[in-house]
Design an enzyme around this catalytic site. Sequence first.
Site, PDB file in Angstrom:
ATOM      1  N   HIS A  47       0.822  -1.204   0.000  1.00  0.00           N
ATOM      2  CA  HIS A  47       0.000   0.000   0.000  1.00  0.00           C
ATOM      3  C   HIS A  47       0.863   1.264   0.000  1.00  0.00           C
ATOM      4  O   HIS A  47       0.421   2.329  -0.438  1.00  0.00           O
ATOM      5  CB  HIS A  47      -0.925  -0.004   1.210  1.00  0.00           C
ATOM      6  CG  HIS A  47      -2.260   0.613   0.955  1.00  0.00           C
ATOM      7  ND1 HIS A  47      -2.423   1.794   0.253  1.00  0.00           N
ATOM      8  CD2 HIS A  47      -3.516   0.218   1.301  1.00  0.00           C
ATOM      9  CE1 HIS A  47      -3.711   2.094   0.186  1.00  0.00           C
ATOM     10  NE2 HIS A  47      -4.391   1.150   0.799  1.00  0.00           N
ATOM     11  N   ALA A  48       2.101   1.176   0.483  1.00  0.00           N
ATOM     12  CA  ALA A  48       2.986   2.334   0.451  1.00  0.00           C
ATOM     13  C   ALA A  48       3.274   2.786  -0.973  1.00  0.00           C
ATOM     14  O   ALA A  48       3.566   3.964  -1.211  1.00  0.00           O
ATOM     15  CB  ALA A  48       4.298   2.016   1.169  1.00  0.00           C
TER      16      ALA A  48
END
Length: 475
Positions: free
Chosen positions: A141-142
Amino acid sequence: MSRSGVERMDGVDAGFLYMETPSQHMHTLKIAVLAPNTDLTFDSFQSGVLARLSRLPPLRRKAVKVPFQLNHPVWVTQQRVDPARHFFHHVVGGSGSMADLERLIGEIASSPLDRSVPLWELHLCEGLADGGAAIVGKMHHALADGMAANALLGNVTDVAGSEAFLPREARAATPAAADETPDGPTLVRSALVDAILQIALIPALLWRTLTGLRSMLRYRRAERPDVPRPVLDAPRTSFNGALTPRRDFATVTLPLADIKAARTAHPGATLNDVVLAVVGGALRTWLDERGEHPSASLMAGVPTATDPAGAVPRLHGNRVSNLFTSLATDVDDPHERLRAISRVTVHSKEIQRQLGPQMLTEWTQFTPPAPFSAFMRLYSRLRAASWHAAPFNVIVSNVPGPREPAHIGEAELTDLFSVGPILEGIGLNVTVWSYVDRMNFSLLTCPDLIDDLAPLTAHFRPALDALLSPATTDR
């Protein structure tokens, strides 16, 4: 940092790294189901993706920690990637059914990504009953939120009438030059300089925050909206507890035309309101069957994009906030349930607007890396999510996908699914991606909280049918 190929990670992106623990994996999944194609092999799939890496810059970025965690990590662009660390081959097994594929996807989701390389994997899953295959993309998700991942998908697939967001030339992105990761002193020096620059932003951010809070409180006093409050208003359920590393995945497909018909039948409701009502209706019936029906309504956290209207599509990063809304599971009538959800979401969006949709994102820039990471690891190790009420009950996300049929090389993409992570205390994620004429609901859970998703997914179609049926009373 201003060095070419090196960029300081935004606080909101870094936060997804800090949140990760052995039992809380912060990757998202994108699943493309492909029609049978004899030209698709593991080698051709791998070489085709590598040839397009020039259009997929996030897939060449590696997260590098700053010594002593003095500031957020930096992204370092890799000149080349090692295919053996990113591409994997599977046979679905069993009868090659969708349930067998879902079981394999759950296994793929059950391990974290390797942080020593760029944070993604691609899994080619062959052996479906019809001779087709599936590609499971696993991305931290980063790297990207749903909107950025959608743009990345456009640079991997070929969709009639659409353009890629980077030049379309399929040139190799693996030159022979060595990677250049900054040395320790350089990372420390730039971390301190960036921290000083960040501190200078605090007074203005404090003023915007205080102004937004005053505006939000005035709105609450004037309108008295029935918007649920995180932690305070979320009832306890069996799937709101501490996680283990294991994951289960399941899907439900509903016709987009039926979702739109339900919206049309309920003036004032949005497409997303209908999605929430379907999820709420399915959860209500499922909880009733389990003898577990909370008296208060379940509460959903809904990720919302904060990109300005008309913004150029992004290929990386997170521009997302959360609004909190009721799923009206305490309302018997399905039509009134949708109306209740619609009323609450209108107020929830206005409260978010009054606060400023970027406020949370701006404050995450000041998250202290070492203390926050240590706290999350300890919290997870102690299984502390089981000690208190969850901030909310379920994540429900809705991202518009391609409206035209897509291909990956010569292979036709027959279906598309996506799901985000589950969190400590919030053991169910329902992510909806539309594809052409359907809306695909994907569910992710921990089997130590929900041992079988099939009884829950069985209630999604009836929940939509209830919204399409005539109302029993004229309200």
